[in-house]
Design a protein around this motif. Structure first.
Motif, PDB file in Angstrom:
ATOM      1  N   TRP A 135      67.894 -18.469 -65.817  1.00  0.00           N
ATOM      2  CA  TRP A 135      66.936 -18.715 -64.734  1.00  0.00           C
ATOM      3  C   TRP A 135      67.078 -20.108 -64.160  1.00  0.00           C
ATOM      4  N   GLU A 136      67.546 -20.982 -64.980  1.00  0.00           N
ATOM      5  CA  GLU A 136      67.799 -22.341 -64.499  1.00  0.00           C
ATOM      6  C   GLU A 136      68.970 -22.304 -63.510  1.00  0.00           C
ATOM      7  N   GLN A 137      69.961 -21.480 -63.853  1.00  0.00           N
ATOM      8  CA  GLN A 137      71.104 -21.318 -62.949  1.00  0.00           C
ATOM      9  C   GLN A 137      70.664 -20.655 -61.649  1.00  0.00           C
ATOM     10  N   GLU A 138      69.784 -19.662 -61.789  1.00  0.00           N
ATOM     11  CA  GLU A 138      69.321 -18.978 -60.590  1.00  0.00           C
ATOM     12  C   GLU A 138      68.563 -19.938 -59.679  1.00  0.00           C
ATOM     13  N   LEU A 139      67.699 -20.727 -60.279  1.00  0.00           N
ATOM     14  CA  LEU A 139      66.924 -21.683 -59.483  1.00  0.00           C
ATOM     15  C   LEU A 139      67.862 -22.661 -58.769  1.00  0.00           C
ATOM     16  N   PHE A 499      68.079 -32.680 -69.019  1.00  0.00           N
ATOM     17  CA  PHE A 499      66.714 -32.826 -68.505  1.00  0.00           C
ATOM     18  C   PHE A 499      66.333 -31.648 -67.611  1.00  0.00           C
ATOM     19  N   ASN A 500      67.320 -30.879 -67.150  1.00  0.00           N
ATOM     20  CA  ASN A 500      67.009 -29.679 -66.376  1.00  0.00           C
ATOM     21  C   ASN A 500      66.224 -28.680 -67.217  1.00  0.00           C
ATOM     22  N   GLU A 501      66.683 -28.460 -68.445  1.00  0.00           N
ATOM     23  CA  GLU A 501      66.036 -27.450 -69.283  1.00  0.00           C
ATOM     24  C   GLU A 501      64.601 -27.838 -69.601  1.00  0.00           C
ATOM     25  N   SER A 502      64.383 -29.127 -69.849  1.00  0.00           N
ATOM     26  CA  SER A 502      63.046 -29.544 -70.244  1.00  0.00           C
ATOM     27  C   SER A 502      62.123 -29.708 -69.036  1.00  0.00           C
ATOM     28  N   SER A 503      62.650 -29.454 -67.835  1.00  0.00           N
ATOM     29  CA  SER A 503      61.829 -29.630 -66.641  1.00  0.00           C
ATOM     30  C   SER A 503      61.007 -28.399 -66.292  1.00  0.00           C
ATOM     31  N   TRP A 504      61.249 -27.300 -66.973  1.00  0.00           N
ATOM     32  CA  TRP A 504      60.501 -26.084 -66.604  1.00  0.00           C
ATOM     33  C   TRP A 504      60.105 -25.232 -67.801  1.00  0.00           C
ATOM     34  N   TYR A 505      60.382 -25.708 -69.013  1.00  0.00           N
ATOM     35  CA  TYR A 505      60.086 -24.900 -70.199  1.00  0.00           C
ATOM     36  C   TYR A 505      58.595 -24.599 -70.329  1.00  0.00           C
ATOM     37  N   TYR A 506      57.771 -25.584 -69.908  1.00  0.00           N
ATOM     38  CA  TYR A 506      56.327 -25.402 -69.996  1.00  0.00           C
ATOM     39  C   TYR A 506      55.896 -24.190 -69.176  1.00  0.00           C
ATOM     40  N   ALA A 507      56.620 -23.905 -68.106  1.00  0.00           N
ATOM     41  CA  ALA A 507      56.287 -22.765 -67.248  1.00  0.00           C
ATOM     42  C   ALA A 507      56.839 -21.472 -67.845  1.00  0.00           C
ATOM     43  N   ARG A 508      58.024 -21.552 -68.408  1.00  0.00           N
ATOM     44  CA  ARG A 508      58.632 -20.349 -68.989  1.00  0.00           C
ATOM     45  C   ARG A 508      57.808 -19.819 -70.160  1.00  0.00           C
ATOM     46  N   TYR A 509      57.137 -20.706 -70.860  1.00  0.00           N
ATOM     47  CA  TYR A 509      56.293 -20.288 -71.985  1.00  0.00           C
ATOM     48  C   TYR A 509      55.226 -19.277 -71.554  1.00  0.00           C
ATOM     49  N   THR A 510      54.871 -19.288 -70.281  1.00  0.00           N
ATOM     50  CA  THR A 510      53.798 -18.397 -69.846  1.00  0.00           C
ATOM     51  C   THR A 510      54.291 -16.951 -69.765  1.00  0.00           C
ATOM     52  N   SER A 511      55.606 -16.768 -69.672  1.00  0.00           N
ATOM     53  CA  SER A 511      56.176 -15.409 -69.683  1.00  0.00           C
ATOM     54  C   SER A 511      57.600 -15.499 -70.215  1.00  0.00           C
ATOM     55  N   LEU A 545      58.842 -37.131 -64.492  1.00  0.00           N
ATOM     56  CA  LEU A 545      59.118 -37.101 -63.057  1.00  0.00           C
ATOM     57  C   LEU A 545      59.925 -35.844 -62.705  1.00  0.00           C
ATOM     58  N   TYR A 546      60.926 -35.551 -63.515  1.00  0.00           N
ATOM     59  CA  TYR A 546      61.754 -34.357 -63.260  1.00  0.00           C
ATOM     60  C   TYR A 546      60.923 -33.083 -63.363  1.00  0.00           C
ATOM     61  N   ALA A 547      60.034 -33.024 -64.366  1.00  0.00           N
ATOM     62  CA  ALA A 547      59.222 -31.820 -64.548  1.00  0.00           C
ATOM     63  C   ALA A 547      58.281 -31.644 -63.356  1.00  0.00           C
ATOM     64  N   ARG A 548      57.739 -32.734 -62.885  1.00  0.00           N
ATOM     65  CA  ARG A 548      56.865 -32.654 -61.712  1.00  0.00           C
ATOM     66  C   ARG A 548      57.654 -32.177 -60.502  1.00  0.00           C
ATOM     67  N   PHE A 549      58.894 -32.633 -60.386  1.00  0.00           N
ATOM     68  CA  PHE A 549      59.768 -32.222 -59.288  1.00  0.00           C
ATOM     69  C   PHE A 549      60.068 -30.726 -59.377  1.00  0.00           C
ATOM     70  N   PHE A 550      60.471 -30.256 -60.554  1.00  0.00           N
ATOM     71  CA  PHE A 550      60.774 -28.837 -60.731  1.00  0.00           C
ATOM     72  C   PHE A 550      59.550 -27.977 -60.425  1.00  0.00           C
ATOM     73  N   HIS A 551      58.394 -28.488 -60.813  1.00  0.00           N
ATOM     74  CA  HIS A 551      57.185 -27.712 -60.565  1.00  0.00           C
ATOM     75  C   HIS A 551      57.004 -27.462 -59.063  1.00  0.00           C
ATOM     76  N   LYS A 552      57.336 -28.455 -58.277  1.00  0.00           N
ATOM     77  CA  LYS A 552      57.196 -28.306 -56.824  1.00  0.00           C
ATOM     78  C   LYS A 552      58.236 -27.336 -56.273  1.00  0.00           C
ATOM     79  N   LEU A 553      59.430 -27.337 -56.891  1.00  0.00           N
ATOM     80  CA  LEU A 553      60.435 -26.349 -56.488  1.00  0.00           C
ATOM     81  C   LEU A 553      59.918 -24.946 -56.787  1.00  0.00           C
TER      82      LEU A 553
END
Length: 827
Positions: A135-139, A499-511, A545-553
């Motif tokens: 999913w990181e690749q897809e994004l 840092f890419n992987e750790s930028s969205w893991y908090y969101a992936r945990y939800t599903s 900062l990266y996680a906040r950025f990914f969240h906006k993406l």
RNA sequence: GCGAGAAUGGUGAAAUUGGCAAACACACUGGACUUAGAAUCCAGCGCCGAGAGGUUUGGGGGUUCAAGUCCCCCUUUUCGCACCA
């Protein structure tokens, strides 16, 4: 119940119970308000250490507390499993990174379970799993198609030791953040995320986030580094169709420009020095500067040097010729790489002008230089003030001058208002094997993204890990050579910055098992944002900062509704360890080899003691120098609670109901002590001050030991004991659960409502009033609550000790603070 | 240099709006129990002083009846930024 506190058996029993019954499994529910608590997930380095225990104990206390407060709690855990240490271990021990990582994860999972943390293990993710990184690749591809990802050849930070590129954020003092090797500059093709497109929004948040520590916000603000100024064009004297553009935040000093300085890397240098008599010398200088290492150029005593190019630019207002210098301190990477120099009003320009005997012009007058002339200047006058010697702009203040000069230049196409950031785009290419492959291909038609249906681009694991330098992936022909839409293609062999992987893991945990997209928007929107995020201060800039950025993406792709990922942030202090060699305490980490494994403590005292101890030692935000002095104290406390319950067992299992209306004075003491503790614990939780919460439980325990029972005490003892056990649960859940069961309860303590206090029982009937004479405590007396000021003062005046100090003195003033003190002022 | 934080007993630390400094622990000392130890319990424990008493929150000044807490100056220290034009 057993006389002895057998922590080993108790902890095994409850860990098994929690796991088998899936007590901490989280599902969306409309019945309860949701609460998402998250600790920064660990890199699986091999073993957990006390720093981890602290981080995860803080999170677990919150999770367990919130569950008892009636929230539907999500508390997940996973593994940030790609990264350099696995490759280093592979080189050193000849173990494949995948095997090394997997065995570390297995070991650390076991250790975390031993600590009794209340995770929903069904949501565990490892970033090395293709189902995750797919999913990181897809994004990435989606962002590429959206224009938020681009490739460019650029001068990058290169660490020879790690053999890879570093982002600006990963360079510390000119050295690699991981290995401390000196960072060099290297020209490479790199993939970039356009984080600068979001600079304003990222910054905006730092000015209005109440749930984050100011320290972190100011660091991010500083890093983004927004400034307001103007870009101004200075046409070349030799060819007026060409010009040097500068960026300045002080356009009000425009009329004070006496020279220009440009970076050695500036594209026009060659042309500008073509007529210089000492051209060879200048060229040598430029080459020398370019070769200098970043760390040297940043050094405090770096000598400012420059050369006159023998070329001139024309001042955009006066059209006077302005000499152009090449200067080693001008940054090529900020603004336009060229500066309009105003020596009278900029310290660097001042020093440079002095050194090379360039004229100065004073154009700003303020308080400090009111009576000075240029010859009095020992340093530049850099404050804002009123314009002088500026012709048509004379007598304007900064704001007026900023505007008038912008209007003047804009009308002549010689300048414009501009905003500048220090933040640059995020270079994410890494020349490493152990990472997520960047899903791009190179064909005869050019660069193309992998087809989304063909994802994931799997990192080949079937490799001989025997290469010690260079990118291993680049040597795997079967990976590299492929086809794309029927055409022969070569794969990109760089991998993502981890840092890419750790930028969205908090969101992936939800599903975490959703296989129809990066997130299931329904579940993501139920759980997000994270209500409480907990982690080390060292992530203040990069990760956060990266996680906040990914969240906006993710938001802009429609996966999540909220704007920010983490509502509240708790930055816990480091656990450090004193080092005999350096004589200093350093952060506990595997790479420094100074870790303390909690296994021994758990074996000797139990996980409950380990958790309690690390929380009792200091408030979470403070650094904590490791010492096991005091572990025994926490162990002793748990034993005291265990024995207390045993001792009061008969009272504690009574079926008599508490009746707060027929309390006698003696038993009111227990009720008040209990309610005071509950109230204290609530306020401690609001501030994360678990050390004082634990202290208040100790106080109640001590009080109950010394309490003298009467014939009516039984139900109140039960009330106090049950309250204590409930309050203990977030800290020492195994023991609390066991005691709860012993006391005859069949339901899980995890969801028993957390004790509430009764306000009127948090106050004693009498209060000790302090009697002061001239501000010094001389005596004290217990008076009924809410005695009048008069009563209190009279009591003080009647006190024999107070009278002794009043004897022969004149009373000037009598001050009474209700329920606190009386102060008699005498002369 | 700039910005943010910190400094309290032998140690970790505590202290709503300014209102009893040192809660809660650790360590230590003495005592009880014990053949002995472990465990447990009781007492003491900032400093000076035999005591009465005095004195104490990095240092100095100030405001106030009253300052760990508010204001000014200084010292030390941690973190971040550091030629950002």
């Amino acid at each position: 119940m057993n006389e002895k506190y057998n922590f080993t058996a108790i902890e095994e029993k409850w860990q098994k119970h929690w796991e088998e019954k899936k007590i901490y499994k989280a599902e969306p529910s409309k019945e309860k308000p949701k609460y998402y608590v998250l600790e920064m997930f660990p890199y699986p380095s091999g073993n957990i250490h006390m720093g981890h225990v602290r981080n995860y104990a803080i999170g677990d206390v919150i999770a367990r507390y919130k569950r008892m407060k009636g929230f539907n709690v999500l508390h997940p855990i996973g593994w940030d499993a790609f990264g350099l240490p696995a490759e280093n271990a592979a080189i050193k021990h000849g173990i494949h990174p995948a095997i090394w990582t997997k065995s570390n994860i297995n070991n650390m999972r076991k250790q975390l379970k031993m600590c009794g943390f209340s995770y929903d293990w069904d949501r565990e993710v490892a970033t090395t799993h293709p189902d995750y990184y797919k999913w990181e690749q897809e994004l990435f591809i989606k962002m590429y198609k959206k224009g938020l990802v681009y490739k460019k050849s650029s001068n990058v930070n290169w660490c020879e030791h790690c053999n890879t590129v570093l982002a600006n954020e990963q360079v510390e003092d000119g050295s690699c953040w991981r290995c401390s090797n000196e960072v060099e500059q290297k020209e490479l093709d790199q993939w970039f995320y356009k984080i600068t497109d979001y600079a304003d929004e990222l910054l905006d948040f730092t000015n209005k986030l109440p749930g984050w520590p100011e320290r972190v916000l100011s660091q991010q603000r500083n890093w983004i580094g927004k400034s307001f100024g103007q870009k101004i064009k200075f046409p070349l004297e030799s060819d007026k169709t060409k010009y040097i553009e500068v960026y300045t935040t002080r356009p009000d000093t425009l009329m004070g420009v006496t020279f220009m300085s440009i970076a050695p890397e500036h594209p026009l240098t060659k042309e500008l020095i073509s007529n210089a008599p000492n051209r060879a010398e200048i060229e040598a200088f430029i080459e020398d500067v370019k070769k200098e290492k970043a760390i040297d150029r940043q050094a405090e005593n770096y000598e400012k040097k420059g050369f006159f190019t023998s070329s001139y630019a024309l001042h955009p207002v006066t059209e006077e010729p302005i000499p152009i210098y090449i200067a080693n301190f001008v940054l090529a990477t900020y603004g336009t790489g060229a500066v309009m120099a105003v020596p009278a009003h900029d310290q660097r320009d001042f020093e440079f002008a002095k050194k090379y005997k360039i004229s100065m012009k004073e154009v700003i007058k303020g308080e400090a230089n009111r009576d000075k002339t240029l010859s009095d200047y020992t340093e530049a006058f850099t404050e804002k003030g009123t314009l002088v010697n500026s012709g048509q702009f004379d007598d304007l203040n900064f704001d007026e001058a900023f505007n008038d000069i912008a209007v003047y230049l804009e009308s002549r196409s010689l300048g414009y208002r501009a905003v500048q950031y220090k933040l640059r785009d995020w270079g994410i290419s890494r020349q490493r094997y152990w990472g997520v492959p960047i899903p791009m291909l190179y064909t005869e038609d050019g660069t193309e993204a992998a087809n989304i249906e063909e994802l994931p681009v799997i990192l080949p694991l079937d490799v001989e890990y025997n290469i010690t330098s260079g990118n291993l992936l680049d040597t795997i022909e079967s990976f590299k050579n492929t086809t794309h839409n029927g055409k022969p293609a070569k794969r990109e062999t760089d991998t993502f910055d981890t840092f890419n992987e750790s930028s969205w893991y908090y969101a992936r945990y939800t599903s975490p098992r959703f296989d129809d997209g990066i997130l299931n928007p329904e579940e993501a929107n139920y759980w997000l944002p994270v209500d409480q995020y907990i982690g080390g201060i060292e992530h203040a800039i990069m990760h956060l900062l990266y996680a906040r950025f990914f969240h906006k993406l993710l938001r802009d792709e429609g996966y999540v509704d909220c704007n920010e990922p983490f509502t509240n942030l708790l930055t816990q202090g480091m656990v450090t360890k004193f080092d005999e060699k350096t004589g200093r305490a350093a952060k506990m980490s595997k790479s420094l080899g100074n870790t303390v494994d909690p296994t021994e403590i758990i074996k000797n005292y139990g996980a409950d003691t380990a958790r309690l101890f690390i929380l009792f030692a200091a408030p979470p935000e403070r650094d904590l120098e490791w010492s096991d002095n005091g572990v025994e104290g926490s162990f002793r406390f748990l034993n005291r609670v265990w024995r207390l319950v045993g001792q009061k067992f008969q009272q504690a299992i009574t079926t008599q109901q508490v009746d707060f209306n027929s309390l006698n004075q003696n038993n009111k003491k227990i009720v008040v002590a209990t309610n005071k503790m509950i109230k204290k614990i609530h306020s401690c939780f609001d501030e994360f001050h678990y050390n004082t919460a634990i202290a208040s439980m100790m106080e109640l325990t001590n009080m109950l030991y010394s309490f003298e029972e009467d014939s009516e005490s039984t139900p109140y003892i039960k009330y106090a004991i049950e309250t204590l056990v409930c309050c203990l649960n977030p800290f020492a859940p195994h023991m609390a659960s066991e005691l709860w069961q012993e006391l005859g309860h069949s339901e899980d303590l995890d969801f028993v409502p957390f004790p509430q206090y009764i306000e009127k029982f948090t106050i004693d009937d009498t209060v000790t009033i302090v009697f002061q004479v001239n501000g010094k405590v001389r005596s004290k007396e217990d008076l009924p609550l809410n005695s009048t000021q008069e009563e209190a003062i009279n009591a003080a005046l009647n006190d024999p000790i107070v009278q002794k100090y009043l004897d022969g003195k004149e009373i000037i003033k009598k001050i009474s603070v209700p329920n606190k003190l009386v102060n008699i002022v005498v002369k």
